[in-house]
Scaffold this motif. Structure first.
Motif, PDB file in Angstrom:
ATOM      1  N   ASP A 189      10.610  -3.803  17.973  1.00 34.98           N
ATOM      2  CA  ASP A 189      11.121  -4.378  19.227  1.00 34.98           C
ATOM      3  C   ASP A 189      12.090  -5.531  18.965  1.00 34.98           C
ATOM      4  O   ASP A 189      13.048  -5.730  19.718  1.00 34.98           O
ATOM      5  CB  ASP A 189       9.959  -4.872  20.092  1.00 34.98           C
ATOM      6  N   HIS A 190      11.819  -6.295  17.901  1.00 30.97           N
ATOM      7  CA  HIS A 190      12.661  -7.466  17.605  1.00 30.97           C
ATOM      8  C   HIS A 190      13.733  -7.174  16.564  1.00 30.97           C
ATOM      9  O   HIS A 190      14.500  -8.069  16.203  1.00 30.97           O
ATOM     10  CB  HIS A 190      11.789  -8.623  17.115  1.00 30.97           C
ATOM     11  N   GLY A 191      13.785  -5.911  16.093  1.00 30.70           N
ATOM     12  CA  GLY A 191      14.794  -5.557  15.110  1.00 30.70           C
ATOM     13  C   GLY A 191      14.579  -6.222  13.764  1.00 30.70           C
ATOM     14  O   GLY A 191      15.545  -6.528  13.049  1.00 30.70           O
ATOM     15  N   VAL A 192      13.328  -6.426  13.382  1.00 29.82           N
ATOM     16  CA  VAL A 192      13.003  -7.085  12.117  1.00 29.82           C
ATOM     17  C   VAL A 192      12.713  -6.022  11.059  1.00 29.82           C
ATOM     18  O   VAL A 192      11.913  -5.106  11.293  1.00 29.82           O
ATOM     19  CB  VAL A 192      11.788  -8.020  12.277  1.00 29.82           C
ATOM     20  N   ASP A 193      13.360  -6.145   9.901  1.00 29.29           N
ATOM     21  CA  ASP A 193      13.112  -5.240   8.775  1.00 29.29           C
ATOM     22  C   ASP A 193      11.922  -5.777   7.995  1.00 29.29           C
ATOM     23  O   ASP A 193      11.999  -6.837   7.358  1.00 29.29           O
ATOM     24  CB  ASP A 193      14.358  -5.178   7.884  1.00 29.29           C
ATOM     25  N   LEU A 194      10.818  -5.045   8.031  1.00 23.81           N
ATOM     26  CA  LEU A 194       9.613  -5.509   7.357  1.00 23.81           C
ATOM     27  C   LEU A 194       9.782  -5.606   5.847  1.00 23.81           C
ATOM     28  O   LEU A 194       9.024  -6.320   5.178  1.00 23.81           O
ATOM     29  CB  LEU A 194       8.430  -4.595   7.694  1.00 23.81           C
ATOM     30  N   GLU A 195      10.740  -4.859   5.287  1.00 22.00           N
ATOM     31  CA  GLU A 195      10.989  -4.936   3.848  1.00 22.00           C
ATOM     32  C   GLU A 195      11.432  -6.341   3.439  1.00 22.00           C
ATOM     33  O   GLU A 195      11.283  -6.739   2.288  1.00 22.00           O
ATOM     34  CB  GLU A 195      12.062  -3.919   3.441  1.00 22.00           C
ATOM     35  N   ARG A 196      11.972  -7.084   4.406  1.00 19.75           N
ATOM     36  CA  ARG A 196      12.485  -8.423   4.107  1.00 19.75           C
ATOM     37  C   ARG A 196      11.508  -9.530   4.500  1.00 19.75           C
ATOM     38  O   ARG A 196      11.853 -10.714   4.443  1.00 19.75           O
ATOM     39  CB  ARG A 196      13.820  -8.642   4.841  1.00 19.75           C
ATOM     40  N   VAL A 197      10.309  -9.130   4.935  1.00 23.34           N
ATOM     41  CA  VAL A 197       9.323 -10.109   5.395  1.00 23.34           C
ATOM     42  C   VAL A 197       8.216 -10.255   4.357  1.00 23.34           C
ATOM     43  O   VAL A 197       7.682  -9.253   3.871  1.00 23.34           O
ATOM     44  CB  VAL A 197       8.714  -9.689   6.749  1.00 23.34           C
ATOM     45  N   VAL A 255       0.845  -1.186   0.000  1.00 23.78           N
ATOM     46  CA  VAL A 255       0.000   0.000   0.000  1.00 23.78           C
ATOM     47  C   VAL A 255       0.884   1.241   0.000  1.00 23.78           C
ATOM     48  O   VAL A 255       1.798   1.356   0.818  1.00 23.78           O
ATOM     49  CB  VAL A 255      -0.899   0.003   1.252  1.00 23.78           C
ATOM     50  N   PRO A 256       0.657   2.202  -0.891  1.00 22.39           N
ATOM     51  CA  PRO A 256       1.498   3.388  -0.945  1.00 22.39           C
ATOM     52  C   PRO A 256       1.437   4.167   0.358  1.00 22.39           C
ATOM     53  O   PRO A 256       0.385   4.337   0.943  1.00 22.39           O
ATOM     54  CB  PRO A 256       0.881   4.214  -2.088  1.00 22.39           C
ATOM     55  N   ALA A 257       2.576   4.654   0.809  1.00 21.61           N
ATOM     56  CA  ALA A 257       2.625   5.498   1.998  1.00 21.61           C
ATOM     57  C   ALA A 257       2.324   6.929   1.604  1.00 21.61           C
ATOM     58  O   ALA A 257       2.202   7.272   0.442  1.00 21.61           O
ATOM     59  CB  ALA A 257       4.006   5.387   2.653  1.00 21.61           C
ATOM     60  N   ALA A 258       2.199   7.806   2.632  1.00 24.77           N
ATOM     61  CA  ALA A 258       1.749   9.174   2.381  1.00 24.77           C
ATOM     62  C   ALA A 258       2.723   9.947   1.497  1.00 24.77           C
ATOM     63  O   ALA A 258       2.322  10.844   0.767  1.00 24.77           O
ATOM     64  CB  ALA A 258       1.555   9.888   3.704  1.00 24.77           C
ATOM     65  N   ARG A 259       4.010   9.646   1.538  1.00 30.40           N
ATOM     66  CA  ARG A 259       5.006  10.433   0.799  1.00 30.40           C
ATOM     67  C   ARG A 259       5.328   9.827  -0.562  1.00 30.40           C
ATOM     68  O   ARG A 259       6.281  10.208  -1.202  1.00 30.40           O
ATOM     69  CB  ARG A 259       6.284  10.555   1.620  1.00 30.40           C
ATOM     70  N   GLY A 260       4.543   8.899  -1.026  1.00 30.67           N
ATOM     71  CA  GLY A 260       4.768   8.371  -2.361  1.00 30.67           C
ATOM     72  C   GLY A 260       5.641   7.142  -2.391  1.00 30.67           C
ATOM     73  O   GLY A 260       5.690   6.454  -3.389  1.00 30.67           O
ATOM     74  N   SER A 261       6.386   6.867  -1.293  1.00 28.46           N
ATOM     75  CA  SER A 261       7.191   5.653  -1.264  1.00 28.46           C
ATOM     76  C   SER A 261       6.276   4.491  -0.901  1.00 28.46           C
ATOM     77  O   SER A 261       5.117   4.686  -0.579  1.00 28.46           O
ATOM     78  CB  SER A 261       8.309   5.793  -0.224  1.00 28.46           C
ATOM     79  N   GLU A 262       6.816   3.281  -0.953  1.00 28.65           N
ATOM     80  CA  GLU A 262       6.021   2.118  -0.616  1.00 28.65           C
ATOM     81  C   GLU A 262       6.558   1.483   0.653  1.00 28.65           C
ATOM     82  O   GLU A 262       7.748   1.476   0.901  1.00 28.65           O
ATOM     83  CB  GLU A 262       6.044   1.099  -1.764  1.00 28.65           C
ATOM     84  N   ARG A 263       5.661   0.980   1.441  1.00 29.49           N
ATOM     85  CA  ARG A 263       6.063   0.289   2.667  1.00 29.49           C
ATOM     86  C   ARG A 263       5.241  -0.987   2.783  1.00 29.49           C
ATOM     87  O   ARG A 263       4.106  -1.050   2.295  1.00 29.49           O
ATOM     88  CB  ARG A 263       5.848   1.164   3.893  1.00 29.49           C
ATOM     89  N   PRO A 264       5.761  -2.022   3.429  1.00 33.51           N
ATOM     90  CA  PRO A 264       5.011  -3.271   3.564  1.00 33.51           C
ATOM     91  C   PRO A 264       3.724  -3.043   4.351  1.00 33.51           C
ATOM     92  O   PRO A 264       3.696  -2.249   5.285  1.00 33.51           O
ATOM     93  CB  PRO A 264       5.985  -4.181   4.330  1.00 33.51           C
ATOM     94  N   ARG A 265       2.666  -3.745   3.955  1.00 36.65           N
ATOM     95  CA  ARG A 265       1.400  -3.595   4.643  1.00 36.65           C
ATOM     96  C   ARG A 265       1.427  -4.338   5.972  1.00 36.65           C
ATOM     97  O   ARG A 265       1.749  -5.526   6.040  1.00 36.65           O
ATOM     98  CB  ARG A 265       0.259  -4.137   3.774  1.00 36.65           C
ATOM     99  N   SER A 266       1.071  -3.643   7.037  1.00 37.89           N
ATOM    100  CA  SER A 266       1.025  -4.232   8.363  1.00 37.89           C
ATOM    101  C   SER A 266       0.228  -3.307   9.267  1.00 37.89           C
ATOM    102  O   SER A 266      -0.022  -2.154   8.917  1.00 37.89           O
ATOM    103  CB  SER A 266       2.440  -4.443   8.931  1.00 37.89           C
TER     104      SER A 266
END
Length: 464
Positions: free
Chosen positions: A188-196, A167-178
């Motif tokens: 908290d667990h230091g997990v990069d959502l881009e890799r999930v 889903v597109p984020a507010a600034r035009g970039s993309e971020r994983p949906r969560s």
């Protein structure tokens, strides 16, 4: 109007609950009495309904976190107008929230009377429920939410295509949906959502996805570290929920009540023959009568003859409290840990009724839906260690109870019978009791009575 929903007292006298799972996310519209979350209190997982309708604006705890009773659980825009306007309506709304947040049984009706609600009652949770609010109709106020919090409605193409969608984020970039709780867990667990890779609907990253990624990352790092040091890899499991409650209760019991354990090995061939005859009788078809049910019935009869075992020690009042009936606890191993729901007024039941009640409790416990009411009020307990092939043990008392009986496995083995050696069906009983309330003679008499009934079920007819 933004309304906070505080975590209510769920009727067990506890001060906190753990969020097991959220059923909603920020931006979702919820209806009155819609289930919003599963929470765990003591040993029960309870479905929590919403006390009002509106749009969820905040979740104040992540899954797996513990929330104190009275602390905000989630916030909702109810569309009631600006804060401070229409004071009377806001006061009524606050009264409804207060009624939901821990009122005693019966207060739901009082809140409904205050609000002049005539809607049909929704789901009830341990003595509280939400009353529908009435009054002047107001247009719901829209809430500005960022695109990453409100997933777009699925299109036909998306429904047909199961590939994850970002889903597109507010600034035009993309971020994983969560959802916000999942993103917090990832931080908290230091997990990069881009890799999930999300396994949820339309590629949504779930809590399980994050925990799996965190576990894999830790396992790789720890394996390398332990390999370098020559130590085996470790797995660390947080102590919470049922496991934490059980541990605290067992420690409290073991170091408070002076335990005594006695053992009795019994020829239960007569009991097993009775069970086989019940199983073959069409009149009892549909009823599953097990050795546990017979032991439970024998315990109820024996407790009537030795009431000292059906009691509790009141340290504050310096009194021994004897119970007028038997609320029989049945220990049940579940995926979430050990729970001990109890059969109310078990002494009044026939063998068939008791068997049906035990089966129903076990089924509910395995499904993880044991209610707080089923866990509260036990007076004496049974644990069936025989199902694991164990013969005997030293069970620990449930706090507030004077005795617990463990029944071992039934085994065919050589046994003296009528002056000869024969193959008989044998069981060992293990009775632990609180020596402050029950002395050796009383505990021995109680155990001997149970053994006599199991040895020859007809003996129960002679016991007053």
């Amino acid at each position: 109007m933004i309304r906070d929903f505080p975590l209510p007292d769920l009727g067990e006298g506890l001060t906190e609950s753990e969020i097991v799972a959220w059923r909603v996310a920020v931006g979702d519209r919820v209806e009155l009495n819609q289930i919003i979350a599963d929470v765990e209190t003591a040993k029960a997982v309870v479905e929590l309904p919403s006390p009002f309708a509106g749009v969820v604006t905040a979740l104040h705890a992540a899954e797996g976190e513990t929330v104190d009773v009275g602390a905000p659980l989630f916030s909702c825009d109810t569309g009631d107008g600006d804060a401070g306007a229409d004071t009377g309506a806001n006061a009524d709304a606050d009264a409804a929230a207060a009624a939901v947040a821990g009122a005693a049984p019966g207060s739901t009706a009082h809140a409904a009377e205050q609000l002049e609600a005539d809607a049909s009652p929704g789901p009830n949770l341990v003595g509280y429920g939400a009353a529908a609010e009435t009054g002047p109709t107001r247009r719901a106020r829209s809430t500005a939410l960022s695109a990453d919090l409100v997933p777009p409605a699925p299109t036909t193409a998306e429904t047909e295509n199961a590939a994850p969608v970002a889903v597109p984020a507010a600034r035009g970039s993309e971020r994983p949906r969560s959802t916000p709780p999942v993103r917090k867990l990832a931080r908290d667990h230091g997990v990069d959502l881009e890799r999930v890779t999300g396994t949820g609907e339309r590629g949504l990253i779930t809590r399980d996805d994050v925990e799996h990624a965190a576990s894999s990352s830790r396992s790789d790092a720890e394996h390398a570290e332990h390999a370098a040091l020559g130590r085996p890899a470790e797995t660390r499991i947080p102590i919470r929920g049922v496991r934490r409650h059980t541990a605290a209760a067992m420690v409290r019991s073991a170091f408070t009540a002076p335990h005594v354990t006695e053992f009795l090995t019994v020829d239960v061939t007569g009991t097993m023959e009775l069970l086989r005859s019940i199983r073959d009788d069409r009149a009892f078809s549909g009823h599953k009568v097990t050795p546990l049910a017979v032991v439970a019935k024998a315990l109820c009869i024996a407790a009537r003859r030795t009431p000292e075992v059906n009691a509790r020690w009141n340290d504050e009042a310096q009194e021994i409290v004897r119970f007028g009936g038997v609320n029989l606890g049945i220990a049940a191993a579940t995926e979430r840990g050990l729970v001990v729901p109890n059969v109310k007024a078990a002494e009044r039941m026939t063998l068939i009724e008791l068997a049906d009640a035990i089966a129903a409790l076990a089924e509910t416990a395995r499904a993880g839906r044991t209610s707080p009411g089923e866990l509260a009020g036990g007076t004496i307990s049974i644990t069936n260690i025989g199902v694991f092939g164990i013969d005997a043990g030293t069970p620990i008392l449930n706090p507030g109870e004077a005795a617990i009986l463990a029944m071992g496995a039934v085994r065919r083995q050589p046994w003296e019978h009528r002056g000869e050696i024969a193959l008989r069906e044998i069981m060992t009983l293990s009775l632990s009791f609180d020596h402050r309330l029950v002395d050796g003679a009383q505990g021995s008499r109680f155990l001997a009575d149970i053994g006599a009934i199991l040895r020859e079920p007809g003996v129960a007819l002679t016991m007053a």
